[in-house]
Design a protein around this motif. Structure first.
Motif, PDB file in Angstrom:
ATOM      1  N   ASP A 128      45.684 -47.971 -36.455  1.00 50.45           N
ATOM      2  CA  ASP A 128      45.187 -47.853 -37.826  1.00 50.45           C
ATOM      3  C   ASP A 128      45.739 -48.995 -38.678  1.00 50.45           C
ATOM      4  N   GLU A 129      44.945 -49.468 -39.593  1.00 54.84           N
ATOM      5  CA  GLU A 129      45.395 -50.522 -40.502  1.00 54.84           C
ATOM      6  C   GLU A 129      46.009 -49.960 -41.776  1.00 54.84           C
ATOM      7  N   VAL A 130      45.598 -48.748 -42.150  1.00 54.78           N
ATOM      8  CA  VAL A 130      46.087 -48.107 -43.374  1.00 54.78           C
ATOM      9  C   VAL A 130      46.394 -46.648 -43.077  1.00 54.78           C
ATOM     10  N   THR A 131      47.478 -46.165 -43.660  1.00 55.61           N
ATOM     11  CA  THR A 131      47.787 -44.739 -43.617  1.00 55.61           C
ATOM     12  C   THR A 131      48.244 -44.344 -45.020  1.00 55.61           C
ATOM     13  N   GLY A 132      49.025 -43.304 -45.154  1.00 55.80           N
ATOM     14  CA  GLY A 132      49.466 -42.905 -46.478  1.00 55.80           C
ATOM     15  C   GLY A 132      50.179 -41.582 -46.454  1.00 55.80           C
ATOM     16  N   ALA A 133      50.157 -40.888 -47.570  1.00 56.07           N
ATOM     17  CA  ALA A 133      50.763 -39.566 -47.691  1.00 56.07           C
ATOM     18  C   ALA A 133      49.879 -38.703 -48.579  1.00 56.07           C
ATOM     19  N   THR A 134      49.865 -37.412 -48.293  1.00 51.98           N
ATOM     20  CA  THR A 134      49.026 -36.454 -49.020  1.00 51.98           C
ATOM     21  C   THR A 134      49.861 -35.248 -49.404  1.00 51.98           C
ATOM     22  N   THR A 135      49.664 -34.746 -50.621  1.00 52.03           N
ATOM     23  CA  THR A 135      50.237 -33.450 -50.985  1.00 52.03           C
ATOM     24  C   THR A 135      49.139 -32.400 -50.905  1.00 52.03           C
ATOM     25  N   PHE A 136      49.480 -31.239 -50.343  1.00 50.74           N
ATOM     26  CA  PHE A 136      48.488 -30.180 -50.193  1.00 50.74           C
ATOM     27  C   PHE A 136      49.179 -28.824 -50.188  1.00 50.74           C
ATOM     28  N   ARG A 137      48.416 -27.774 -50.445  1.00 48.93           N
ATOM     29  CA  ARG A 137      48.965 -26.419 -50.417  1.00 48.93           C
ATOM     30  C   ARG A 137      48.944 -25.881 -48.995  1.00 48.93           C
ATOM     31  N   LEU A 138      50.089 -25.386 -48.551  1.00 47.36           N
ATOM     32  CA  LEU A 138      50.176 -24.844 -47.204  1.00 47.36           C
ATOM     33  C   LEU A 138      49.328 -23.588 -47.057  1.00 47.36           C
ATOM     34  N   VAL A 139      48.595 -23.540 -45.937  1.00 43.78           N
ATOM     35  CA  VAL A 139      47.857 -22.346 -45.531  1.00 43.78           C
ATOM     36  C   VAL A 139      48.209 -22.082 -44.075  1.00 43.78           C
ATOM     37  N   LYS A 140      47.687 -20.994 -43.537  1.00 38.88           N
ATOM     38  CA  LYS A 140      48.051 -20.621 -42.171  1.00 38.88           C
ATOM     39  C   LYS A 140      47.597 -21.670 -41.154  1.00 38.88           C
ATOM     40  N   GLU A 141      46.402 -22.244 -41.350  1.00 39.02           N
ATOM     41  CA  GLU A 141      45.903 -23.253 -40.418  1.00 39.02           C
ATOM     42  C   GLU A 141      46.678 -24.559 -40.587  1.00 39.02           C
ATOM     43  N   ARG A 154      49.640 -49.825 -46.342  1.00 38.17           N
ATOM     44  CA  ARG A 154      49.169 -50.672 -45.251  1.00 38.17           C
ATOM     45  C   ARG A 154      50.166 -50.649 -44.101  1.00 38.17           C
ATOM     46  N   ILE A 155      49.661 -50.589 -42.885  1.00 35.42           N
ATOM     47  CA  ILE A 155      50.508 -50.661 -41.696  1.00 35.42           C
ATOM     48  C   ILE A 155      50.646 -52.133 -41.319  1.00 35.42           C
ATOM     49  N   ARG A 156      51.850 -52.632 -41.380  1.00 39.62           N
ATOM     50  CA  ARG A 156      52.106 -54.049 -41.102  1.00 39.62           C
ATOM     51  C   ARG A 156      52.138 -54.305 -39.601  1.00 39.62           C
ATOM     52  N   PRO A 157      51.811 -55.530 -39.173  1.00 39.74           N
ATOM     53  CA  PRO A 157      51.699 -55.813 -37.729  1.00 39.74           C
ATOM     54  C   PRO A 157      52.945 -55.464 -36.921  1.00 39.74           C
ATOM     55  N   GLY A 158      54.127 -55.650 -37.491  1.00 41.85           N
ATOM     56  CA  GLY A 158      55.339 -55.381 -36.727  1.00 41.85           C
ATOM     57  C   GLY A 158      55.988 -54.044 -37.023  1.00 41.85           C
ATOM     58  N   ASP A 159      55.312 -53.186 -37.779  1.00 40.12           N
ATOM     59  CA  ASP A 159      55.918 -51.910 -38.166  1.00 40.12           C
ATOM     60  C   ASP A 159      56.254 -51.039 -36.962  1.00 40.12           C
ATOM     61  N   THR A 160      57.470 -50.508 -36.957  1.00 41.05           N
ATOM     62  CA  THR A 160      57.792 -49.395 -36.074  1.00 41.05           C
ATOM     63  C   THR A 160      57.526 -48.098 -36.842  1.00 41.05           C
ATOM     64  N   ALA A 161      57.546 -46.984 -36.123  1.00 43.40           N
ATOM     65  CA  ALA A 161      57.379 -45.705 -36.805  1.00 43.40           C
ATOM     66  C   ALA A 161      58.488 -45.497 -37.835  1.00 43.40           C
TER      67      ALA A 161
END
Length: 306
Positions: A128-141, A154-161
């Protein structure tokens, strides 16, 4: 609002600090029980638990979040909302129902992509070239609740996790507080997640992290970076396990897994182009540059990783 924060590992610390410094009242922290750590295997508090104790905040460490004693202790804190970042255990509906405004989770992907335990690793592994973060309400699923807000990175070419997660943890901390602010003043509305683009990110196992040298160089590179620092990419040499840090491009080509030792570098073959080894950690040894590792073993021509 009165907020209880739930989290366990180090990447949850920026969010904990942000909530503690916000206009909301941090009335308690939920984390996983103390676990053995270090050579002495001494019981040690989680990073979140240790920081909460330093802040003087009540800490709950249930063996399982369905325990009635935990529910009673949580009710006694009278939270308006619970914030969650990498807690590490599934919360039952009986716990989700306690705070009037529910549990707000900070998840390190742009949902509905990469639902699950390892979204950052899978985003890198998938290219992936782009990721991010999301806030959401927890449900059972799993990670399927309605969303509040998001940020992209943006995910940089040399990024580690580890690199990417650190940036998302810092940026996501502000997103989490902004979400709590919006819930408190009524300015933020939930949005149901779409069903298009749902992907899953299960936990990456040690066996998943074993390098397949028949893969093209790009695939090897992504696997190693996705598995750094945990669980750690690895291969075997002469029957012993060897952990590998991120690699870089090398000139030419070699048969998959074959090693070519130079004066200051070690190249290894993949299913396409050769790659240059970075840091290497042999079993029972300290991490070291690949050239130092190779000199110590006096690797012969034609030797290979398996």
């Amino acid at each position: 609002m009165r907020v209880v924060f739930a989290g366990t590992p180090e990447p949850a610390l920026p969010a904990l600090e942000a909530v503690a410094d916000s206009a909301h009242e941090l009335v308690g922290v939920v984390t996983r029980p103390d676990a053995p750590a270090g050579r002495g295997r001494k019981l040690t508090a989680s990073p979140v638990g240790a920081r909460a104790e330093a802040l003087g905040v009540p800490v709950l460490k249930p063996e399982h979040p369905r325990d009635p004693e935990f529910h009673a202790a949580l009710r006694a804190l009278e939270p308006d909302c619970c914030a969650v970042v990498a807690y590490g255990a599934l919360l039952p509906q009986s716990a989700l129902d306690i705070p009037p405004h529910g549990w707000v989770n900070l998840h390190f992907s742009v949902l509905p992509a990469w639902r699950g335990a390892a979204p950052v690793q899978h985003a890198i592994w998938a290219g992936d070239e782009v990721t991010g973060a999301t806030t959401f309400r927890l449900v059972k699923e799993l990670d399927a609740g309605p969303t509040y807000g998001l940020m992209t990175e943006r995910i940089r070419p040399g990024d580690t996790a580890g690199d990417l997660l650190a940036r998302l943890a810092e940026g996501g901390a502000g997103l989490l507080v902004a979400t709590l602010d919006g819930i408190a003043d009524g300015s933020l509305e939930e949005r149901e997640q779409g069903t298009d683009g749902v992907t899953f990110a299960p936990k990456i196992t040690v066996e998943d992290a074993r390098v397949d040298w028949s893969e093209p160089a790009m695939g090897v590179d992504r696997r190693v970076r996705a598995c750094t620092p945990a669980p750690g990419a690895w291969t075997t040499y002469d029957g012993e396990r060897v952990k590998l840090g991120p690699l870089s491009p090398a000139d030419g080509a070699l048969p998959p897994g074959e090693l070519l030792v130079g004066k200051n570098a070690v190249a290894v073959g993949t299913g396409s182009a050769a790659m240059r080894l970075g840091l290497v950690k042999a079993f029972g040894k300290k991490e070291m540059p690949a050239a130092d590792w190779a000199r110590g073993l006096r690797i012969e021509p034609g030797a290979r990783f398996v």
